[in-house]
Design an enzyme around this catalytic site. Sequence first.
Site, PDB file in Angstrom:
ATOM      1  N   HIS A 166       0.992  -1.281   0.050  1.00  0.00           N
ATOM      2  CA  HIS A 166       0.006  -0.033  -0.033  1.00  0.00           C
ATOM      3  C   HIS A 166       0.682   1.401   0.045  1.00  0.00           C
ATOM      4  O   HIS A 166       2.011   1.210   0.066  1.00  0.00           O
ATOM      5  CB  HIS A 166      -1.056  -0.083   1.274  1.00  0.00           C
ATOM      6  CG  HIS A 166      -0.469   0.152   2.397  1.00  0.00           C
ATOM      7  ND1 HIS A 166       0.461  -1.080   3.090  1.00  0.00           N
ATOM      8  CD2 HIS A 166      -0.649   0.869   3.421  1.00  0.00           C
ATOM      9  CE1 HIS A 166       0.780  -0.624   4.255  1.00  0.00           C
ATOM     10  NE2 HIS A 166       0.443   0.627   4.493  1.00  0.00           N
ATOM     11  N   HIS A 181       1.289   3.918   2.025  1.00  0.00           N
ATOM     12  CA  HIS A 181       2.107   4.496   3.027  1.00  0.00           C
ATOM     13  C   HIS A 181       3.330   4.747   2.893  1.00  0.00           C
ATOM     14  O   HIS A 181       4.217   3.630   2.603  1.00  0.00           O
ATOM     15  CB  HIS A 181       1.676   3.859   4.552  1.00  0.00           C
ATOM     16  CG  HIS A 181       0.284   4.321   5.010  1.00  0.00           C
ATOM     17  ND1 HIS A 181      -0.539   3.573   5.648  1.00  0.00           N
ATOM     18  CD2 HIS A 181      -0.643   5.219   4.422  1.00  0.00           C
ATOM     19  CE1 HIS A 181      -1.899   3.845   5.900  1.00  0.00           C
ATOM     20  NE2 HIS A 181      -1.958   4.981   5.217  1.00  0.00           N
TER      21      HIS A 181
HETATM   22 ZN   LIG Z   1       2.757   0.416   8.187  1.00  0.00          ZN
HETATM   23 ZN   LIG Z   2      -0.108   1.538   6.640  1.00  0.00          ZN
END
Ligand SMILES: [Zn+2]
Ligand SMILES: [Zn+2]
Length: 255
Positions: A54, A56
């Site tokens: 993902h 982040h």
């Molecule tokens: Zn993380």
């Molecule tokens: Zn995350």
Amino acid sequence: MKIIQIPLLRDNYGYLLVCEKTQQAAIVDPSEAEPVLRRIEQEAVMPIAILNTHHHRDHTGGNEGLLARHRLKVYGHKSDQARIFGMTHGVDEGDEIQLGELKGKVFFIPGHTTGHVAYLFDNNLFCGDTLFTAGCGRIFEGTPEQMHGSLKKLMALADDVKVYCGHEYTESNLRFAMTVEPKNPQLVARFERVQGLRARGMSTVPATLAEEKQTNPFLRWDSSEIQASVKSAKPDTLLNPVAIFGAVRKMKDAF
Ligand SMILES: [Zn+2]
Ligand SMILES: [Zn+2]
């Protein structure tokens, strides 16, 4: 297949996934570049791809530094093209990824973010911040329904699947689990074992999916003890799996 766990930042794990026949390697969730680059050199492998679960920063922060040194394909969910540095391959549920002679399968598991994926190579699951050992990720962008659906999807995999998650959170996750299901003997035993490992500075990742089903409070909406804990903390909660899961998540957020 060889899997090398690389501790990154404060409590992140990146992984070097190596096809031992071709020495081709993929880097899962490089939080930062330098420790990964050193490991690539030590292992004398040939990196060909980054697999981001993902967007982040603590899972993609190393993309730029790795791309400065190696020519790499960068995989992530197709909706995250604008949020993952250098992404070249947008993937979605059911897609296959080739790494040397290894084949990986993509699962779309939104909830923590809207574009979260997991990668399964044989029985090794790289699931980022969705399923943690003894826990699950916070619901930042999705809904409890989505997160519950994503966890259910992962639970349907074989019991011997190994869960390689994005953080070393097991001990604090278990501390919370003990407050909602203290009479679960497998949970009590796991908590003791994990405390012992952490006291010696050892990793508690991976765990098997079987162990998660037995002790992870975010997969145990059917447990009568968990249901009772939820009812006493949040009396208005409906007794259905999504509501129980959502209430446990809220209790953990406030823990
Ligand atoms: Zn993380
Ligand atoms: Zn995350």
